[in-house]
Design a protein around this motif. Structure first.
Motif, PDB file in Angstrom:
ATOM      1  N   LYS A   1      10.443   3.132  -3.525  1.00 36.17           N
ATOM      2  CA  LYS A   1       9.191   3.320  -4.276  1.00 36.17           C
ATOM      3  C   LYS A   1       9.555   3.763  -5.687  1.00 36.17           C
ATOM      4  O   LYS A   1      10.199   4.810  -5.869  1.00 36.17           O
ATOM      5  N   VAL A   2       9.200   2.960  -6.659  1.00 33.96           N
ATOM      6  CA  VAL A   2       9.644   3.207  -8.029  1.00 33.96           C
ATOM      7  C   VAL A   2       8.450   3.243  -8.989  1.00 33.96           C
ATOM      8  O   VAL A   2       7.575   2.382  -8.955  1.00 33.96           O
ATOM      9  N   VAL A   3       8.451   4.248  -9.836  1.00 34.18           N
ATOM     10  CA  VAL A   3       7.454   4.365 -10.906  1.00 34.18           C
ATOM     11  C   VAL A   3       8.185   4.180 -12.230  1.00 34.18           C
ATOM     12  O   VAL A   3       9.088   4.953 -12.558  1.00 34.18           O
ATOM     13  N   ILE A   4       7.821   3.147 -12.968  1.00 34.26           N
ATOM     14  CA  ILE A   4       8.488   2.827 -14.231  1.00 34.26           C
ATOM     15  C   ILE A   4       7.764   3.509 -15.387  1.00 34.26           C
ATOM     16  O   ILE A   4       6.546   3.379 -15.526  1.00 34.26           O
ATOM     17  N   ILE A   5       8.538   4.184 -16.220  1.00 32.09           N
ATOM     18  CA  ILE A   5       7.999   4.724 -17.477  1.00 32.09           C
ATOM     19  C   ILE A   5       8.656   3.954 -18.624  1.00 32.09           C
ATOM     20  O   ILE A   5       9.882   3.969 -18.758  1.00 32.09           O
ATOM     21  N   PRO A   6       7.856   3.284 -19.461  1.00 32.83           N
ATOM     22  CA  PRO A   6       8.443   2.502 -20.565  1.00 32.83           C
ATOM     23  C   PRO A   6       8.733   3.365 -21.789  1.00 32.83           C
ATOM     24  O   PRO A   6       8.000   4.307 -22.093  1.00 32.83           O
TER      25      PRO A   6
ATOM     26  N   LYS B   1       2.360  -4.543 -11.530  1.00 30.41           N
ATOM     27  CA  LYS B   1       1.069  -3.984 -11.960  1.00 30.41           C
ATOM     28  C   LYS B   1       1.251  -2.739 -12.820  1.00 30.41           C
ATOM     29  O   LYS B   1       2.228  -1.996 -12.659  1.00 30.41           O
ATOM     30  N   THR B   2       0.269  -2.498 -13.691  1.00 25.47           N
ATOM     31  CA  THR B   2       0.281  -1.290 -14.519  1.00 25.47           C
ATOM     32  C   THR B   2      -0.849  -0.352 -14.089  1.00 25.47           C
ATOM     33  O   THR B   2      -1.843  -0.780 -13.507  1.00 25.47           O
ATOM     34  N   ALA B   3      -0.651   0.927 -14.407  1.00 27.96           N
ATOM     35  CA  ALA B   3      -1.717   1.914 -14.219  1.00 27.96           C
ATOM     36  C   ALA B   3      -1.649   2.883 -15.384  1.00 27.96           C
ATOM     37  O   ALA B   3      -0.565   3.239 -15.835  1.00 27.96           O
ATOM     38  N   ASP B   4      -2.819   3.302 -15.873  1.00 31.06           N
ATOM     39  CA  ASP B   4      -2.821   4.283 -16.966  1.00 31.06           C
ATOM     40  C   ASP B   4      -3.224   5.672 -16.470  1.00 31.06           C
ATOM     41  O   ASP B   4      -3.465   6.566 -17.254  1.00 31.06           O
ATOM     42  N   ASN B   5      -3.292   5.815 -15.141  1.00 38.49           N
ATOM     43  CA  ASN B   5      -3.523   7.144 -14.570  1.00 38.49           C
ATOM     44  C   ASN B   5      -2.823   7.193 -13.213  1.00 38.49           C
ATOM     45  O   ASN B   5      -2.535   6.160 -12.600  1.00 38.49           O
ATOM     46  N   LEU B   6      -2.552   8.408 -12.739  1.00 40.97           N
ATOM     47  CA  LEU B   6      -1.729   8.541 -11.529  1.00 40.97           C
ATOM     48  C   LEU B   6      -2.523   8.316 -10.254  1.00 40.97           C
ATOM     49  O   LEU B   6      -1.953   7.969  -9.219  1.00 40.97           O
ATOM     50  N   PHE B   7      -3.829   8.450 -10.337  1.00 37.03           N
ATOM     51  CA  PHE B   7      -4.675   8.103  -9.192  1.00 37.03           C
ATOM     52  C   PHE B   7      -4.483   6.621  -8.856  1.00 37.03           C
ATOM     53  O   PHE B   7      -4.158   6.260  -7.719  1.00 37.03           O
ATOM     54  N   ASP B   8      -4.650   5.774  -9.864  1.00 38.00           N
ATOM     55  CA  ASP B   8      -4.474   4.335  -9.647  1.00 38.00           C
ATOM     56  C   ASP B   8      -3.025   3.995  -9.303  1.00 38.00           C
ATOM     57  O   ASP B   8      -2.764   3.125  -8.469  1.00 38.00           O
ATOM     58  N   ALA B   9      -2.069   4.693  -9.941  1.00 34.98           N
ATOM     59  CA  ALA B   9      -0.651   4.416  -9.674  1.00 34.98           C
ATOM     60  C   ALA B   9      -0.328   4.670  -8.202  1.00 34.98           C
ATOM     61  O   ALA B   9       0.336   3.857  -7.546  1.00 34.98           O
ATOM     62  N   LYS B  10      -0.820   5.779  -7.672  1.00 35.28           N
ATOM     63  CA  LYS B  10      -0.551   6.095  -6.255  1.00 35.28           C
ATOM     64  C   LYS B  10      -1.203   5.071  -5.334  1.00 35.28           C
ATOM     65  O   LYS B  10      -0.648   4.701  -4.303  1.00 35.28           O
ATOM     66  N   ARG B  11      -2.388   4.612  -5.707  1.00 34.87           N
ATOM     67  CA  ARG B  11      -3.065   3.612  -4.882  1.00 34.87           C
ATOM     68  C   ARG B  11      -2.284   2.297  -4.893  1.00 34.87           C
ATOM     69  O   ARG B  11      -2.136   1.652  -3.842  1.00 34.87           O
ATOM     70  N   ILE B  12      -1.776   1.924  -6.047  1.00 33.50           N
ATOM     71  CA  ILE B  12      -0.951   0.706  -6.110  1.00 33.50           C
ATOM     72  C   ILE B  12       0.288   0.869  -5.231  1.00 33.50           C
ATOM     73  O   ILE B  12       0.678  -0.047  -4.502  1.00 33.50           O
ATOM     74  N   LEU B  13       0.894   2.054  -5.246  1.00 34.59           N
ATOM     75  CA  LEU B  13       2.124   2.292  -4.467  1.00 34.59           C
ATOM     76  C   LEU B  13       1.882   2.292  -2.954  1.00 34.59           C
ATOM     77  O   LEU B  13       2.829   2.217  -2.176  1.00 34.59           O
ATOM     78  N   GLN B  14       0.627   2.371  -2.536  1.00 32.76           N
ATOM     79  CA  GLN B  14       0.349   2.249  -1.092  1.00 32.76           C
ATOM     80  C   GLN B  14       0.627   0.828  -0.601  1.00 32.76           C
ATOM     81  O   GLN B  14       1.006   0.617   0.545  1.00 32.76           O
TER      82      GLN B  14
END
Lengths: 212, 212
Positions: free
Chosen positions: A30-35, A80-93
């Motif tokens: 599970k990876v979260v990319i920060i550009p 996919k991109t997310a500009d908040n962590l709520f959406d980011a966590k949902r994408i990671l599901q």
């Protein structure tokens, strides 16, 4: 609990970004990319050096530039991109990987100082803390942290308290990872297998920034 | 009804932007600023030329760059920004001037083609139409439209149907202003008084693009 790795991909890796992103997609982690801000942030740097804008304006504009780089990463990889962590966590599901567009998070909470000592390395540490991630990987275009550069010696480990010299990370980062208790690795993104070896705990060419 | 002028300020005017914006603030007219992409968009252009991204991705990234330039304009002038026309109109109830951050509007409706023929000149025409504004002023770093360039003759007027040569505006613009019935002026922003003369209907050095 699922382990989430935060991986910052520096703007210096723009030309190789598609390979790095593909490799991270395939890693199974599970990876979260920060550009990083890349060449977009260099335009801001020029405006700042020419005294067109102050530190605070430069911080805001450079932060927006990380969104543009993040969108670029998404366009070339389909991640996919997310500009908040709520959406980011949902994408990671449903997916293994997500790209953060940092400006909304960084400007929303406004907890980081507005200076060039704070770059997307610090953004990545800050977002790792918000995600309760204990591992931050900073992918850049050098092999890690050297005692001096050029012609210095690559360091396998370095302590946050003694970090100095050619660090290839921003000056605020050591303070943040120390405060947050986050392990940080600096690695050459042009060798994506080294990032995989960090995931697996295998020794390879990179620098680990230790906390104690 | 209050007349609203849409003024596009090109990225080539970055170094002089503070003077242009101050002059527009003082003009007493209701002005909506549309920012160009400037050097930020040139980074996208390089990625596109190096075949890192396709036309559609380039369009998206270049659109985001107009927001960064717009935020820069706001930082140096104190003029408020809006990323939607509802907020822009509300700001104009109390202030004479507002800067649009275009990407939200342009990507929301997605009515413009995704190509380099469509730049912030076309964004400005599109937003002028949405605002029912009948006058679009394109401020750039040349005196107007020439029959050829360099060493050509500056044209006082040119018709949308016959526009060609060194236009200093994007190729899609004539089609849009013709369709929308918008008068368009191309003017050198480094002489802000010329913009004031357009407001007043006074003859000065600029090119008017006529519809018939």
């Amino acid at each position: 609990m699922v382990i989430v790795y935060v991986v910052k991909i520096g703007g210096s890796l723009t030309n190789n970004a598609v390979n790095i992103l593909e490799n991270l997609k395939k890693s199974g982690e599970k990876v979260v990319i920060i550009p990083g801000g890349g060449n977009f942030a260099n335009v801001v740097r020029n405006l700042h050096e020419n005294e067109k804008i102050n530190d605070i304006s430069a911080h805001k504009l450079a932060t927006m530039c990380t969104d543009v780089t993040g969108t670029y990463f998404s366009e070339i990889s389909g991640i996919k991109t997310a500009d908040n962590l709520f959406d980011a966590k949902r994408i990671l599901q449903n997916e293994s990987i997500v790209i953060i567009l940092p400006s909304n998070i960084i400007l929303s909470t406004d907890e980081l100082p507005c200076s060039w000592e704070v770059t997307s390395d610090s953004f990545a540490a800050y977002i790792a803390k918000l995600l309760n991630s204990k591992t931050l990987i900073i992918a850049t275009d050098v092999d890690g942290i050297y005692d001096k550069y050029p012609e210095g010696k690559l360091l396998n480990t370095i302590n946050t308290k003694t970090i100095k010299g050619f660090t290839s990370v921003d000056k605020h980062l050591p303070k943040l990872i120390s405060e947050y208790g986050i392990k940080c690795f600096v690695v050459n993104g042009n060798h994506p297998e080294r990032i995989n070896n960090i995931f697996k705990g295998v020794v390879d060419t990179y620098t680990k920034i230790t906390l104690k």
